[in-house]
Motif scaffolding. Sequence first.
Motif, PDB file in Angstrom:
ATOM      1  N   GLY A  17      -0.137   9.715  -4.619  1.00  9.39           N
ATOM      2  CA  GLY A  17      -0.786   8.666  -3.835  1.00  9.39           C
ATOM      3  C   GLY A  17      -1.747   7.857  -4.689  1.00  9.39           C
ATOM      4  O   GLY A  17      -1.783   6.625  -4.608  1.00  9.39           O
ATOM      5  N   GLN A  18      -2.488   8.557  -5.545  1.00 11.75           N
ATOM      6  CA  GLN A  18      -3.440   7.862  -6.422  1.00 11.75           C
ATOM      7  C   GLN A  18      -2.734   6.913  -7.379  1.00 11.75           C
ATOM      8  O   GLN A  18      -3.162   5.775  -7.573  1.00 11.75           O
ATOM      9  CB  GLN A  18      -4.245   8.879  -7.253  1.00 11.75           C
ATOM     10  CG  GLN A  18      -5.365   9.559  -6.484  1.00 11.75           C
ATOM     11  CD  GLN A  18      -5.976  10.693  -7.302  1.00 11.75           C
ATOM     12  OE1 GLN A  18      -5.677  10.855  -8.484  1.00 11.75           O
ATOM     13  NE2 GLN A  18      -6.826  11.472  -6.662  1.00 11.75           N
TER      14      GLN A  18
ATOM     15  N   ASN B 194      -0.953  -0.752  -6.886  1.00 14.19           N
ATOM     16  CA  ASN B 194      -1.136  -1.907  -6.000  1.00 14.19           C
ATOM     17  C   ASN B 194      -1.725  -3.107  -6.725  1.00 14.19           C
ATOM     18  O   ASN B 194      -1.628  -4.229  -6.245  1.00 14.19           O
ATOM     19  CB  ASN B 194      -2.043  -1.546  -4.816  1.00 14.19           C
ATOM     20  CG  ASN B 194      -1.293  -0.688  -3.810  1.00 14.19           C
ATOM     21  OD1 ASN B 194      -0.065  -0.698  -3.787  1.00 14.19           O
ATOM     22  ND2 ASN B 194      -2.018   0.050  -3.005  1.00 14.19           N
TER      23      ASN B 194
ATOM     24  N   SER C 155      -0.074   0.380 -14.703  1.00 13.21           N
ATOM     25  CA  SER C 155       0.651   0.534 -13.430  1.00 13.21           C
ATOM     26  C   SER C 155       2.151   0.428 -13.637  1.00 13.21           C
ATOM     27  O   SER C 155       2.921   1.225 -13.102  1.00 13.21           O
ATOM     28  CB  SER C 155       0.219  -0.546 -12.438  1.00 13.21           C
ATOM     29  OG  SER C 155      -1.116  -0.355 -12.098  1.00 13.21           O
TER      30      SER C 155
ATOM     31  N   GLU D 140      -1.402   4.012  -5.528  1.00 14.61           N
ATOM     32  CA  GLU D 140      -2.503   3.132  -5.122  1.00 14.61           C
ATOM     33  C   GLU D 140      -2.931   2.260  -6.305  1.00 14.61           C
ATOM     34  O   GLU D 140      -3.174   1.060  -6.158  1.00 14.61           O
ATOM     35  CB  GLU D 140      -3.682   3.976  -4.636  1.00 14.61           C
ATOM     36  CG  GLU D 140      -4.581   3.236  -3.675  1.00 14.61           C
ATOM     37  CD  GLU D 140      -5.535   4.203  -2.994  1.00 14.61           C
ATOM     38  OE1 GLU D 140      -6.742   4.010  -3.110  1.00 14.61           O
ATOM     39  OE2 GLU D 140      -5.041   5.188  -2.377  1.00 14.61           O
ATOM     40  N   HIS D 141      -3.017   2.885  -7.488  1.00 11.35           N
ATOM     41  CA  HIS D 141      -3.353   2.120  -8.691  1.00 11.35           C
ATOM     42  C   HIS D 141      -2.318   1.025  -8.925  1.00 11.35           C
ATOM     43  O   HIS D 141      -2.648  -0.079  -9.365  1.00 11.35           O
ATOM     44  CB  HIS D 141      -3.438   3.063  -9.898  1.00 11.35           C
ATOM     45  CG  HIS D 141      -4.014   2.417 -11.126  1.00 11.35           C
ATOM     46  ND1 HIS D 141      -3.241   1.723 -12.034  1.00 11.35           N
ATOM     47  CD2 HIS D 141      -5.293   2.339 -11.575  1.00 11.35           C
ATOM     48  CE1 HIS D 141      -4.022   1.251 -13.000  1.00 11.35           C
ATOM     49  NE2 HIS D 141      -5.271   1.618 -12.745  1.00 11.35           N
TER      50      HIS D 141
ATOM     51  N   TYR E  18       8.125  -0.775  -5.899  1.00  9.91           N
ATOM     52  CA  TYR E  18       7.549  -0.111  -7.069  1.00  9.91           C
ATOM     53  C   TYR E  18       8.333  -0.392  -8.349  1.00  9.91           C
ATOM     54  O   TYR E  18       7.880  -1.128  -9.224  1.00  9.91           O
ATOM     55  CB  TYR E  18       7.430   1.391  -6.813  1.00  9.91           C
ATOM     56  CG  TYR E  18       6.404   1.685  -5.737  1.00  9.91           C
ATOM     57  CD1 TYR E  18       5.063   1.382  -5.950  1.00  9.91           C
ATOM     58  CD2 TYR E  18       6.770   2.217  -4.511  1.00  9.91           C
ATOM     59  CE1 TYR E  18       4.109   1.620  -4.972  1.00  9.91           C
ATOM     60  CE2 TYR E  18       5.822   2.459  -3.532  1.00  9.91           C
ATOM     61  CZ  TYR E  18       4.487   2.160  -3.764  1.00  9.91           C
ATOM     62  OH  TYR E  18       3.549   2.387  -2.806  1.00  9.91           O
TER      63      TYR E  18
ATOM     64  N   SER F  33       0.866  -1.192   0.000  1.00  8.21           N
ATOM     65  CA  SER F  33       0.000   0.000   0.000  1.00  8.21           C
ATOM     66  C   SER F  33       0.890   1.224   0.000  1.00  8.21           C
ATOM     67  O   SER F  33       2.081   1.125   0.266  1.00  8.21           O
ATOM     68  CB  SER F  33      -0.903  -0.010   1.224  1.00  8.21           C
ATOM     69  OG  SER F  33      -0.103   0.082   2.389  1.00  8.21           O
ATOM     70  N   SER F  34       0.354   2.370  -0.299  1.00 13.74           N
ATOM     71  CA  SER F  34       1.205   3.547  -0.434  1.00 13.74           C
ATOM     72  C   SER F  34       0.921   4.567   0.649  1.00 13.74           C
ATOM     73  O   SER F  34       0.088   5.437   0.492  1.00 13.74           O
ATOM     74  CB  SER F  34       0.997   4.181  -1.803  1.00 13.74           C
ATOM     75  OG  SER F  34      -0.294   4.740  -1.846  1.00 13.74           O
TER      76      SER F  34
END
Lengths: 475, 100, 474
Positions: free
Chosen positions: B34-35, B41, C302, B38-39, C368, B2-3
């Motif tokens: 953050g968005q 994830n 993503s 979150e994406h 990430y 999660s971020s």
Amino acid sequence: MTLRNGWEMVVGLEVHTELKTATKMFCGCANSFGSEPNTSVCPVCLGLPGSLPVLNERAIELAMAIGMALHSTIAPSTFHRKNYFYPDMPKDFQISQYDLPINLGGYLDLPDGSRVSIERAHLEEDTGKSTHLGGSGRIHGADRSLVDYNRSGVPLVEIVSGPDIRSSAQARAYVVELRGILIATGASDGRMEEGSLRIDANVSVRQADAPFGTRCEIKNLNSLRSLQRAIDYEAARQVDLIEEGGTVRQETRHWDENVGATSTMRTKEEAEDYRYFREPDLVDLAPDQSWQDRVRAQLPPMPAERRSTLRARISEPVPTVLDAVEVVIDLGLDPFVHAALDRGVEPALALARAANELAGDLDGTSRLAAAAFCDTLLMEQRGELSATQAKTVLAELLARGGDPRDIAALMGYEQLSSDSLGSTVAGLIEEFPDEWTRYRDGDEKLAQFFIGQVMKVTKGQANGKAVVAELRARR
Amino acid sequence: MSSPLRREDVAHVARLARLTLSDAELDMFTEQLGQVLEHANDMASLDLEGVVATAHPFGLINVVRDDVVRPSLERDVVLAMAPDSQDHRFAVPRIMGESP
Amino acid sequence: MKTAEQVAREVRSGATTAMAELNAALSAVRERNEELNVFLHVDEKGARAAASRIDERVARGEAVGPLAGVPVALKDNLCQNGVPTTCSSRILEGWRPPYNATVVDRLLAAGAVPVGKTNLDEFAMGSSTENSAFGPTKNPLNPSRVPGGSSGGSAAAVAADMTPIAIGSDTGGSIRQPAALCGLVGVKPSYGLVSRYGLIAFASSLDQIGPLTKTVMDAAIVLEAIAGHDPMDSTSLPEPAPSLVAHVESGVVGKRIALVRELVDGADPDVVASVDQAVAALREAGATVVELSIPEFRLGLSAYYLIAPAEASSNLARFDGVRYGLRVKRDDVTAMMEATRTAGFGAEVKRRIMLGTYALSAGYFDAYYGQALKVRTRMIEAFARAYRQVDMLIGATTPSVAFEFGSKTSDPMAMYLSDVFTIPTNLSGEAAISVPFGTGEAGLPIGVQLLGPGRSEALLLAGARVLEIADGRP
């Protein structure tokens, strides 16, 4: 220097060497030292938008050669970007190998029999050079800095030792031996004063056999003297600190040669976040066996082997001669010495002239033919040249090349051939009959008297040994 | 994965990137980044154990050039680009620290 | 407006001259550039010199290339010696590169006449050309709509009949998406087919240069001229340019094609309808079309929005005020760099630099960036599985036709989602083409996308040619 109260220093070295390639690491600009500022630059090494790096094959081969000489494994490797902002770095990142270096593991045996392990030897690029205006001309207190990007993108290899070094003398011996290897492989000219070799030292202290202590990294060690002084200073500083009840902080420290002390540059907390990631503009490197074999086949003998080969040819175990052997091996001058020995030059003379005259002008050795070196030394040995004259002839050969006989003639040294020496000695025998009689009757001390007289007459241009030979012949 | 992206993280990143952000920009970026994170994830749904990163899609290796000198740029051309220069060098205001 | 193929043929035969074609292009630019904001810089002097050289060669009876006398528009992230190159950023305002991109050299060698530099989203970061520091470009087909991006200026130059062809770059769809929105053919070549030397990098492992043209044949001619190994780009494929023009009319008889569910899901109904009609046309022309699901495609967005910003954050570090471009004066170098970058970069560029810096920073890399690279590998494997079953894939290029100005600027995530169908090919490094097929809302063009494995450009051009004919452009 040994540390007090049972303390032991633990040192690992990172040696950076610029590679002696014709061009830079990623572009065709000349890799030259001392050119006019910003004349050896192009879109690539200036980091202009849109430019891309392409690896220099020779740089890779020199890196492999270093690895082979250090008994490393040549491994598949990658390049990363080390990101930080600094004006002398045109892209604001440095291309460097990171987790997968070209050379993994290995070791270096020192002349004293100790072995220092090698962790890795990897490729990276150099930065430009800044000069500082205003203040003291140093970075602190300057108003303004000027940047020259000629050195930007010059290939470097960083050789990282294990934490196996236990004294500053051993550290010095390691660097000297490594320098010999770098010169032998053709990777570097080994000139510390021109920045061809730059050293960082990781220093910690511990009680014997205790776990390693916290280490500090010392930057800016640009001479063997700085290296030894800085390590000794830093180890002593850490011992003092611990004995006073303090603890060593992990940090980067700067060696100031003038002050003779290290000082904090950056603490661990202030360390940069380099955001390493794979350089997407370069592809992976995976030298296959045939490429490795080709490099290995061109590898000349390394200093350790050459040292024992040379020593085996020298019968007289005089300490000064052994020092000369070290110098000759370190600077890669042994081919001259071998050539001279092959031609019957006495070992002490061959070593002395190589370790002094040739070592004094390494650039000139590229102009000096081995045969000319041998001829000069044989003329000296036969008494046709005095020591001073032989040195002068060698200096001329190093500066401009040529034939030693022509040079000797040109300088008017031929009057000192055995004929002219013979007549000089004959004249002196007539002039000093008493002295001559005593000499003839066995008083060897008088030889020195006659040598002095010959020197006076010839203004120092005679060869002492030749004078003695002449005197003996007339006894 | 999660971020937990905090305002101070964004401020730290701005310093690393050599950008000055106003308070309003800090708030905006904290939310927008953050968005995106979150994406991201959704990547957690894949089992990526043992997967290796791909360097070049067609597997090129050992691309090198010969060690042959090519012409450099004319210095006048190089320095004409410089916002400030002196003595044939690029000039910058004072440098606060040693190179890392 | 003539196609490049026609212009070159007529220049070679003497039916027209390069100078006459250039004059026509320049007057079209004068007529509409103020309204549409297509060109940031018109290099009239350089273009006239190039056109004269071609005409002199023709007059002397010397061979001229396949693009002889064809005016070409260059996206302003391609370096051209002595010509202002800005990437639509204040930070590069006034900079003139001292060298040519390889693509520019190859265009000149092929006889093309570079007319000027076109607008883009700053540093190619965007999907509408609204992120240009020098104002948005308008869609020539409907000036209240965006032309797409980031190669919006290049697309608009061709759509507005200013030049027959234009060059763009595609990192996540930046050629195909504006081609679709402006009714053009756009090719994203296989990674390494076209040299990136001289393309100002956005995301190095994803960027590719390609053509935007009116016809499939023109796309083949341009691509053939600019492709092929370049020793200045280490990632360049080792072989010479493939033969493409010869394969344009090869058709699709016996070809197996898969309609990929993930490349139409979420698209507007008019777009879906066009893709369905395109599938029918391909079947009609002798191809077998099956349906396929490639779930990995859903993760593309993503992975892309971590990988591309990460590389960009590093690629754009060099814009620091030291060597070229903008400098904002300060007393120390760090403050100078920070003030310069803060003043020089626009909001979207800052947003992506921030995102990329974060994704690479200590403690977050594995979660990430590291994860995104693994997703990328998975994406490549998924494509490879698909290409074991079929020769190419089909889907939409964009979820909608050209959208209104300002409709997505306040919500970056919504803007990023407009790249969802184009991104997978950039991640895999393979080839894709967008070809106009049918129209949708407000009569605006719709782009259909064909995707193929690496080095499949000839196949894709032949497929696109079938659709071009079926759409009424024989």
